[in-house]
Design a protein around this motif. Structure first.
Motif, PDB file in Angstrom:
ATOM      1  N   SER A 254       0.759  -1.085  -0.070  1.00 45.11           N
ATOM      2  CA  SER A 254       0.076  -0.150  -0.038  1.00 45.11           C
ATOM      3  C   SER A 254       0.881   1.145   0.097  1.00 45.11           C
ATOM      4  N   PHE A 255       1.989   1.136   0.594  1.00 46.19           N
ATOM      5  CA  PHE A 255       2.975   2.390   0.494  1.00 46.19           C
ATOM      6  C   PHE A 255       3.251   2.586  -0.834  1.00 46.19           C
ATOM      7  N   LEU A 256       3.906   1.432  -1.374  1.00 42.76           N
ATOM      8  CA  LEU A 256       4.268   1.697  -2.924  1.00 42.76           C
ATOM      9  C   LEU A 256       3.028   2.198  -3.846  1.00 42.76           C
ATOM     10  N   ASN A 257       1.850   1.732  -3.583  1.00 45.06           N
ATOM     11  CA  ASN A 257       0.832   2.309  -4.282  1.00 45.06           C
ATOM     12  C   ASN A 257       0.577   3.877  -4.213  1.00 45.06           C
ATOM     13  N   ALA A 258       0.985   4.315  -2.671  1.00 35.90           N
ATOM     14  CA  ALA A 258       0.746   5.577  -2.375  1.00 35.90           C
ATOM     15  C   ALA A 258       1.820   6.484  -3.103  1.00 35.90           C
ATOM     16  N   ILE A 259       3.181   5.926  -3.339  1.00 35.25           N
ATOM     17  CA  ILE A 259       4.015   6.484  -3.967  1.00 35.25           C
ATOM     18  C   ILE A 259       3.672   6.782  -5.439  1.00 35.25           C
ATOM     19  N   VAL A 260       3.081   5.790  -5.914  1.00 39.82           N
ATOM     20  CA  VAL A 260       2.645   5.839  -7.205  1.00 39.82           C
ATOM     21  C   VAL A 260       1.577   7.060  -7.558  1.00 39.82           C
ATOM     22  N   ALA A 261       0.555   7.022  -6.649  1.00 42.66           N
ATOM     23  CA  ALA A 261      -0.194   8.023  -6.699  1.00 42.66           C
ATOM     24  C   ALA A 261       0.360   9.570  -6.463  1.00 42.66           C
ATOM     25  N   LEU A 262       1.223   9.656  -5.371  1.00 36.06           N
ATOM     26  CA  LEU A 262       1.870  10.809  -5.163  1.00 36.06           C
ATOM     27  C   LEU A 262       2.645  11.241  -6.679  1.00 36.06           C
ATOM     28  N   ALA A 263       3.331  10.444  -7.051  1.00 35.99           N
ATOM     29  CA  ALA A 263       3.927  10.966  -8.451  1.00 35.99           C
ATOM     30  C   ALA A 263       2.992  11.313  -9.551  1.00 35.99           C
ATOM     31  N   ALA A 264       1.904  10.502  -9.872  1.00 38.37           N
ATOM     32  CA  ALA A 264       0.727  10.552 -10.664  1.00 38.37           C
ATOM     33  C   ALA A 264       0.100  11.953 -10.531  1.00 38.37           C
ATOM     34  N   VAL A 265       0.027  12.312  -9.269  1.00 41.56           N
ATOM     35  CA  VAL A 265      -0.940  13.550  -9.246  1.00 41.56           C
ATOM     36  C   VAL A 265      -0.020  14.763  -8.996  1.00 41.56           C
ATOM     37  N   GLY A 266       1.585  14.630  -8.724  1.00 37.62           N
ATOM     38  CA  GLY A 266       2.480  15.518  -8.711  1.00 37.62           C
ATOM     39  C   GLY A 266       2.313  16.062  -7.349  1.00 37.62           C
ATOM     40  N   GLY A 267       2.351  15.097  -6.229  1.00 40.49           N
ATOM     41  CA  GLY A 267       2.193  15.645  -5.029  1.00 40.49           C
ATOM     42  C   GLY A 267       3.342  16.462  -4.536  1.00 40.49           C
ATOM     43  N   SER A 268       3.061  16.784  -3.058  1.00 40.14           N
ATOM     44  CA  SER A 268       4.128  17.446  -2.533  1.00 40.14           C
ATOM     45  C   SER A 268       4.993  16.572  -1.559  1.00 40.14           C
ATOM     46  N   THR A 269       6.453  17.092  -1.824  1.00 42.05           N
ATOM     47  CA  THR A 269       7.592  16.552  -1.313  1.00 42.05           C
ATOM     48  C   THR A 269       7.212  16.081   0.221  1.00 42.05           C
ATOM     49  N   ASN A 270       6.566  16.993   1.099  1.00 47.60           N
ATOM     50  CA  ASN A 270       6.424  16.716   2.399  1.00 47.60           C
ATOM     51  C   ASN A 270       5.807  15.566   2.710  1.00 47.60           C
ATOM     52  N   ALA A 271       5.148  14.657   1.582  1.00 46.75           N
ATOM     53  CA  ALA A 271       4.659  13.344   1.681  1.00 46.75           C
ATOM     54  C   ALA A 271       5.615  12.224   2.034  1.00 46.75           C
ATOM     55  N   VAL A 272       6.909  12.529   1.322  1.00 48.57           N
ATOM     56  CA  VAL A 272       8.235  11.831   1.905  1.00 48.57           C
ATOM     57  C   VAL A 272       8.273  11.386   3.377  1.00 48.57           C
ATOM     58  N   VAL A 273       8.731  12.749   3.795  1.00 51.58           N
ATOM     59  CA  VAL A 273       8.605  12.678   5.260  1.00 51.58           C
ATOM     60  C   VAL A 273       7.430  11.924   6.006  1.00 51.58           C
ATOM     61  N   HIS A 274       6.317  12.302   5.754  1.00 52.82           N
ATOM     62  CA  HIS A 274       4.917  11.699   6.292  1.00 52.82           C
ATOM     63  C   HIS A 274       4.919  10.370   6.087  1.00 52.82           C
ATOM     64  N   LEU A 275       5.203   9.822   4.917  1.00 51.95           N
ATOM     65  CA  LEU A 275       4.895   8.461   4.721  1.00 51.95           C
ATOM     66  C   LEU A 275       5.961   7.445   5.436  1.00 51.95           C
ATOM     67  N   LEU A 276       7.348   8.001   5.350  1.00 53.43           N
ATOM     68  CA  LEU A 276       8.379   7.491   6.072  1.00 53.43           C
ATOM     69  C   LEU A 276       7.994   7.559   7.467  1.00 53.43           C
ATOM     70  N   ALA A 277       7.590   8.533   8.209  1.00 52.93           N
ATOM     71  CA  ALA A 277       7.081   8.478   9.442  1.00 52.93           C
ATOM     72  C   ALA A 277       6.002   7.600   9.821  1.00 52.93           C
ATOM     73  N   ILE A 278       4.937   7.341   9.024  1.00 56.90           N
ATOM     74  CA  ILE A 278       3.793   6.394   9.247  1.00 56.90           C
ATOM     75  C   ILE A 278       4.482   4.861   9.236  1.00 56.90           C
ATOM     76  N   ALA A 279       5.359   4.612   8.073  1.00 54.82           N
ATOM     77  CA  ALA A 279       5.691   3.306   7.754  1.00 54.82           C
ATOM     78  C   ALA A 279       6.396   2.982   9.133  1.00 54.82           C
ATOM     79  N   GLY A 280       7.137   3.948   9.587  1.00 52.51           N
ATOM     80  CA  GLY A 280       8.095   3.596  10.565  1.00 52.51           C
ATOM     81  C   GLY A 280       7.457   2.990  12.122  1.00 52.51           C
ATOM     82  N   ARG A 281       6.048   3.703  12.142  1.00 53.68           N
ATOM     83  CA  ARG A 281       5.096   3.654  13.112  1.00 53.68           C
ATOM     84  C   ARG A 281       4.702   1.965  13.159  1.00 53.68           C
TER      85      ARG A 281
END
Ligand code: FES
Length: 571
Positions: A254-281
């Motif tokens: 699901s995290f890799l799917n989120a990265i595909v979505a992030l790229a396809a919509v041209g999302g914010s770089t802030n998603a990098v730190v947030h997704l890494l933090a969520i995965a870390g939990r």
């Protein structure tokens, strides 16, 4: 009704069960404690978080859904963070909001939770909390504002603030006109309507599977948001019955799917730190490099500000995230599930693009390769990120002379100095803005261009920083430089006049100074003193325990999950 987690508080005839029930009665009938699910509504509504101020109304729809499905809804106000107001930066408080929410969910007799967020840090904090406590959880994003207009043109929250303020500094827009645009920008309830961090995190949360499919991006003023909130309340009750937890939904797939979505919509770089933090939990293996590897082959399909033209209301009208991801379905992992328990890709079959200007087809993307590039070199041994889609093509390979600022105060004091030795080829370096150094890693990496260059028509320059950039911003900005200057990173050793070499194609970021000379340098003592840890309170705890951007900037003792068990009683 069966045994629930909350039954540990309410079931039985002893004094403690009496106390727990009696104080909660207040109109609730006895059967409210017969083992039916108690659903918390973790609500970030606050007048000081204007983007989330409407969430109490959304919460009422969630309550109706919970009741309808046989559960007991319980409003749980949680720490809220208004991106534009909170000082010194909302990011300093993300981990605190996550920790407080996690602890309150664990400490209370609840069986599941509906998470209501919107403004930038609120959805990440709620997801971090839900991941750690691992109770059945579903996210309802608060939704973007409707499109505002000024002088007949749409106004994008954030993005147009940067653009218009630069126009004032360049002398091409009057101060009066600039001020007049203020009330046009925020047309309705909701969060920023560009593909900034709030929109990105709502979309990413849906791609992770944590939002009911199709709900993210529904405008805050759209009645369908309330319908979706009602359904989410019902779903939370079903999730408790099914025992479906965040750890079932938030897998590496699901995290890799989120990265595909992030790229396809041209999302914010802030998603990098947030997704890494969520995965870390959750202990999910995810690195910064996954963003480059997985996102690099994804086309940019959404023409939204700051990279493009349209706004979130347009994206929703054009088909939303589902229509975007249907175009790249082959890049998604079909094993990832959503809060419904069904595969994420399942609902994409019904999606359609209704406006191919806003959502491009796979055959006609805005860019062939979107995503976020991760750079390494002697200036960023543990990495730095850049969003090529928001950068100027001609600067993606650049060599220029560093002009160094030690803090944002230093930058503000000198950036417009007519005597500043800077030209269009210079590389602006801003340090002291990482998690420890600021502290809190603010969104200052897109530092303003020198006024004298703006007047010459310069509209972009290479900028390098150990801080973050607003998701609504744009430019050739290298950010999240790790280790940060305050953590002993080589960024602290760069001097004005050094040559900086950026090559995004080669994923390199270097300072052209011989290794021996760089090793022999020491940071300016005054700069080091400025990074000293605060003496008390949250800031002290934060600075002492915060990790670097490349691992999500979480506190070291919050990484990992603690589950929902509480062994001791208060009485
Ligand atoms: Fe709240 Fe932008 S300020 S989402």
């Amino acid at each position: 009704m069966g045994e629930q987690r909350s039954s540990q508080w309410y079931a039985g005839t002893d004094r403690n069960a009496y106390i727990h029930r009696a104080w909660m009665r207040r109109g609730l009938p006895a059967h409210a404690f017969d083992g039916r699910p108690h659903i918390a509504i973790a609500n970030t509504a606050s007048d000081l978080t204007p983007c989330n101020a409407h969430l109490n109304e959304v919460a009422r729809s969630v309550e109706h859904g919970v009741h309808e499905a046989g559960g007991i809804p319980l409003n749980l106000p949680v720490v809220s963070l208004g991106e534009t107001l909170v000082r010194p930066t909302a990011m300093l408080w993300r981990n605190m909001a996550a920790m407080a929410t996690e602890e309150m969910l664990r400490a209370n007799p609840v069986d599941g939770v509906v998470l209501l967020g919107g403004c930038d840090k609120t959805i990440p904090a709620l997801l971090m909390a839900a991941a750690s406590v691992d109770l059945p959880a579903v996210v309802v994003p608060g939704g973007p504002m409707l499109t505002g207009t000024f002088r007949g043109q749409p106004l994008g929250c954030g993005t147009d603030v940067w653009r218009l303020s630069e126009e004032v500094r360049a002398g091409t827009l009057s101060q009066e006109e600039f001020t007049r645009s203020e009330s046009s920008m925020i047309r309705s309830r909701g969060h920023c309507n560009t593909m900034g961090t709030a929109s990105t995190m709502a979309i990413v949360a849906e791609a992770l599977g944590m939002v009911p499919p199709g709900l993210a991006g529904t405008p805050a003023a759209d009645s369908r948001l309330l319908e979706g909130a009602h359904d989410a309340g019902r779903l939370a009750v079903e999730m408790v019955a099914a025992g479906r937890r965040p750890s079932d939904v938030l897998t590496r797939a699901s995290f890799l799917n989120a990265i595909v979505a992030l790229a396809a919509v041209g999302g914010s770089t802030n998603a990098v730190v947030h997704l890494l933090a969520i995965a870390g939990r959750l202990g999910v293996e995810l690195t910064q490099d996954d963003f480059d590897r997985t996102g690099a082959g994804v086309p940019l399909l959404v023409d939204l500000q700051p990279a493009g033209r349209f706004l979130m209301e347009d994206l929703h009208r054009a088909g939303g995230l589902s229509a975007v991801l249907r175009e790249v379905q082959d890049l998604l992992d079909p094993d990832a599930i959503t809060v419904t328990g069904r595969p994420f890709v399942e609902h994409l079959d019904e999606a359609r693009i209704w406006d191919a200007e806003v959502i491009r087809t796979r055959e006609k993307p805005l860019q062939d390769h979107a995503g976020i590039a991760v750079l390494y070199g002697n200036l960023a041994p543990s990495g730095a990120v850049i969003k090529p889609a928001a950068a100027s093509e001609h600067l993606l390979r650049h060599r220029g002379r560093a002009v160094v600022f030690d803090s944002i105060e230093d930058m503000h004091a000198r950036i417009d100095d007519p005597g500043l030795d800077v030209d269009a080829d210079s590389v602006l370096v801003l340090r002291g803005c990482g998690p420890k150094g600021y502290p809190g890693m603010p969104e200052v990496a897109n530092l303003p261009l020198p006024a004298k260059l703006l007047r010459e028509g310069v509209r972009d320059m290479v900028r390098i920083c150990d801080g973050r950039m607003s998701g609504t911003a744009y430019g050739t900005v290298v950010l999240h430089v790790t280790p940060e200057a305050a953590a002993g990173g080589p960024l602290a050793l760069v001097r004005t006049g050094d040559m900086i070499v950026l090559d995004v194609g080669e994923r390199r970021l270097d300072v052209d100074v011989p290794a021996e000379e760089l090793a022999a340098r020491a940071p300016d003592p005054a700069t080091v003193a400025a990074y000293a840890a605060p003496s008390r309170g949250w800031e002290r705890l934060y600075v002492q325990t915060v990790g670097q951007a490349n691992t999500g900037a979480d506190l070291d003792f919050l990484v990992g999950s603690s589950g929902d068990a509480v062994s001791r009683e208060s009485h």
